[in-house]
Design a protein around this motif. Structure first.
Motif, PDB file in Angstrom:
ATOM      1  N   ILE A 141      14.087  41.300  10.228  1.00 32.01           N
ATOM      2  CA  ILE A 141      15.279  40.365  10.138  1.00 32.01           C
ATOM      3  C   ILE A 141      15.369  39.436  11.543  1.00 32.01           C
ATOM      4  CG2 ILE A 141      17.850  40.043   9.790  1.00 32.01           C
ATOM      5  CD1 ILE A 141      16.271  40.529   7.164  1.00 32.01           C
ATOM      6  N   GLY A 142      15.279  38.091  11.315  1.00 29.44           N
ATOM      7  CA  GLY A 142      15.619  37.290  12.692  1.00 29.44           C
ATOM      8  C   GLY A 142      14.446  36.613  13.181  1.00 29.44           C
ATOM      9  N   ARG A 143      13.234  36.605  12.136  1.00 27.57           N
ATOM     10  CA  ARG A 143      12.016  36.200  12.312  1.00 27.57           C
ATOM     11  C   ARG A 143      11.290  35.887  11.005  1.00 27.57           C
ATOM     12  NH1 ARG A 143       8.484  40.894  15.524  1.00 27.57           N
ATOM     13  NH2 ARG A 143       9.931  42.353  14.467  1.00 27.57           N
ATOM     14  N   PRO A 144      10.545  34.786  10.593  1.00 24.95           N
ATOM     15  CA  PRO A 144       9.797  34.465   9.519  1.00 24.95           C
ATOM     16  C   PRO A 144       8.921  35.807   9.153  1.00 24.95           C
ATOM     17  CG  PRO A 144       9.845  32.493  11.004  1.00 24.95           C
ATOM     18  CD  PRO A 144      10.246  33.584  11.958  1.00 24.95           C
ATOM     19  N   ALA A 145       9.417  36.293   7.830  1.00 25.58           N
ATOM     20  CA  ALA A 145       8.630  37.402   7.666  1.00 25.58           C
ATOM     21  C   ALA A 145       8.232  37.555   5.967  1.00 25.58           C
ATOM     22  CB  ALA A 145       9.184  38.657   8.189  1.00 25.58           C
ATOM     23  N   SER A 146       8.961  36.798   5.244  1.00 28.97           N
ATOM     24  CA  SER A 146       9.128  36.838   3.823  1.00 28.97           C
ATOM     25  C   SER A 146       7.873  36.141   3.153  1.00 28.97           C
ATOM     26  CB  SER A 146      10.457  36.346   3.323  1.00 28.97           C
ATOM     27  OG  SER A 146      10.628  34.858   2.860  1.00 28.97           O
ATOM     28  N   TYR A 147       7.719  36.094   1.792  1.00 30.07           N
ATOM     29  CA  TYR A 147       6.986  35.521   1.051  1.00 30.07           C
ATOM     30  C   TYR A 147       7.535  34.501   0.172  1.00 30.07           C
ATOM     31  CZ  TYR A 147       3.999  39.335   2.463  1.00 30.07           C
ATOM     32  OH  TYR A 147       2.892  40.061   2.900  1.00 30.07           O
ATOM     33  N   GLY A 148       8.444  33.599   0.829  1.00 31.25           N
ATOM     34  CA  GLY A 148       9.269  32.828   0.192  1.00 31.25           C
ATOM     35  C   GLY A 148      10.861  32.821   0.022  1.00 31.25           C
ATOM     36  N   CYS A 149      10.923  33.907  -0.167  1.00 31.33           N
ATOM     37  CA  CYS A 149      12.596  34.332  -0.435  1.00 31.33           C
ATOM     38  C   CYS A 149      13.320  34.391   1.162  1.00 31.33           C
ATOM     39  CB  CYS A 149      12.886  35.571  -1.018  1.00 31.33           C
ATOM     40  SG  CYS A 149      12.501  35.598  -2.703  1.00 31.33           S
ATOM     41  N   ILE A 150      14.630  34.380   1.004  1.00 30.76           N
ATOM     42  CA  ILE A 150      15.482  34.531   1.906  1.00 30.76           C
ATOM     43  C   ILE A 150      15.873  36.130   2.091  1.00 30.76           C
ATOM     44  CG2 ILE A 150      17.565  33.843   3.159  1.00 30.76           C
ATOM     45  CD1 ILE A 150      17.145  31.185   1.493  1.00 30.76           C
ATOM     46  N   ARG A 151      15.476  36.743   2.958  1.00 25.95           N
ATOM     47  CA  ARG A 151      15.620  38.118   3.166  1.00 25.95           C
ATOM     48  C   ARG A 151      16.908  38.364   4.135  1.00 25.95           C
ATOM     49  NH1 ARG A 151       9.898  40.895   4.508  1.00 25.95           N
ATOM     50  NH2 ARG A 151       8.840  40.357   2.641  1.00 25.95           N
ATOM     51  N   MET A 152      17.683  39.509   3.642  1.00 29.15           N
ATOM     52  CA  MET A 152      18.971  40.073   4.494  1.00 29.15           C
ATOM     53  C   MET A 152      18.843  41.510   4.545  1.00 29.15           C
ATOM     54  SD  MET A 152      21.696  37.589   2.880  1.00 29.15           S
ATOM     55  CE  MET A 152      22.905  37.804   4.220  1.00 29.15           C
ATOM     56  N   ARG A 153      19.635  41.846   5.707  1.00 28.56           N
ATOM     57  CA  ARG A 153      19.849  43.429   5.732  1.00 28.56           C
ATOM     58  C   ARG A 153      20.620  43.618   4.497  1.00 28.56           C
ATOM     59  NH1 ARG A 153      20.657  41.679  10.981  1.00 28.56           N
ATOM     60  NH2 ARG A 153      19.157  42.744  12.491  1.00 28.56           N
ATOM     61  N   SER A 154      20.420  45.100   3.915  1.00 26.57           N
ATOM     62  CA  SER A 154      21.107  45.606   2.813  1.00 26.57           C
ATOM     63  C   SER A 154      22.665  45.290   2.675  1.00 26.57           C
ATOM     64  CB  SER A 154      20.696  46.880   2.562  1.00 26.57           C
ATOM     65  OG  SER A 154      19.511  46.847   1.858  1.00 26.57           O
ATOM     66  N   ARG A 155      23.331  45.643   3.771  1.00 21.74           N
ATOM     67  CA  ARG A 155      24.740  45.653   4.068  1.00 21.74           C
ATOM     68  C   ARG A 155      25.190  44.101   4.274  1.00 21.74           C
ATOM     69  NH1 ARG A 155      23.235  46.968   9.432  1.00 21.74           N
ATOM     70  NH2 ARG A 155      24.014  45.258  10.837  1.00 21.74           N
ATOM     71  N   ASP A 156      24.273  43.309   4.613  1.00 23.69           N
ATOM     72  CA  ASP A 156      24.653  42.059   4.769  1.00 23.69           C
ATOM     73  C   ASP A 156      24.528  41.257   3.436  1.00 23.69           C
ATOM     74  OD1 ASP A 156      25.138  42.131   7.508  1.00 23.69           O
ATOM     75  OD2 ASP A 156      23.242  41.192   7.821  1.00 23.69           O
TER      76      ASP A 156
END
Length: 195
Positions: A141-156
């Protein structure tokens, strides 16, 4: 009277669905440049979260694995009440729960906010299954790493899920969050003055 009692659960469910989709003055701003998401309510920034957008950049073409830019809306919310780290496959819970940074896999976890594009630049978002969702790979989290989606921490993502209804507007921009917020608040003021 008996018929009315049979209809009450249907009326109650319909009322809940309408309340969930009721328009509110909330926006979600996503900055690809800053890898941050901001929740704006009543014109004020209320929450900020670190996120991760696509490692392949921005765009909306099928099979591009890119994050689409522009204005979208939350079309569906999936996963209410699921445990933090609950794994989803095909938008269904699998029964598995992963701890943050669990080794080996990178599934969708915790909650899903499925996005629908509202502009030409993101018209394929819903069909491409572009979501805001939890990831077990929280160290990315905090850097581009997904395959198109917007990722977040679980609690967030669980927190955001509880704060926004279906229909909430979202703007994904390649500018800074500060600049996007300034533009959004100017648009809100202009629209209030026009009313």
């Amino acid at each position: 009277m008996r018929k009315l009692w049979k209809l009450l659960p249907i009326i109650w469910i319909a009322t809940l669905c309408q309340a969930e989709a009721a328009p509110v003055s909330s926006w979600i701003l996503v900055s690809v440049a800053d890898q941050e998401l901001m929740l704006v309510q009543q014109g004020a920034a209320t929450k900020r979260y670190k996120i991760s957008t696509s490692r392949f950049g921005v765009g909306d073409a099928y099979n591009s694995y890119r994050t689409p830019l522009g204005t979208m809306e939350v079309a569906q919310k999936i996963g209410a009440g699921a445990a933090l780290g609950a794994v989803f496959k095909g938008r269904q819970r699998t029964g598995e729960v992963l701890a943050p940074n669990a080794a080996g896999r990178d599934p969708i976890v915790t909650r899903i906010l499925w996005l629908r594009g509202l502009q030409e630049t993101n018209r394929n978002a819903y069909q491409r299954a572009i979501y805001i969702h939890g990831t077990p790979v929280e160290k990315m989290i905090g850097r581009p790493a997904s395959y198109g989606c917007i990722r977040m921490r679980s609690r967030d993502v669980a927190d955001l899920f509880d704060r926004v209804p279906v229909g909430t507007k979202l703007k994904v921009t390649d500018t800074s969050l500060k600049r996007a917020y300034k533009a959004l608040t100017a648009d809100i003021r202009a629209s209030r003055e026009a009313s």
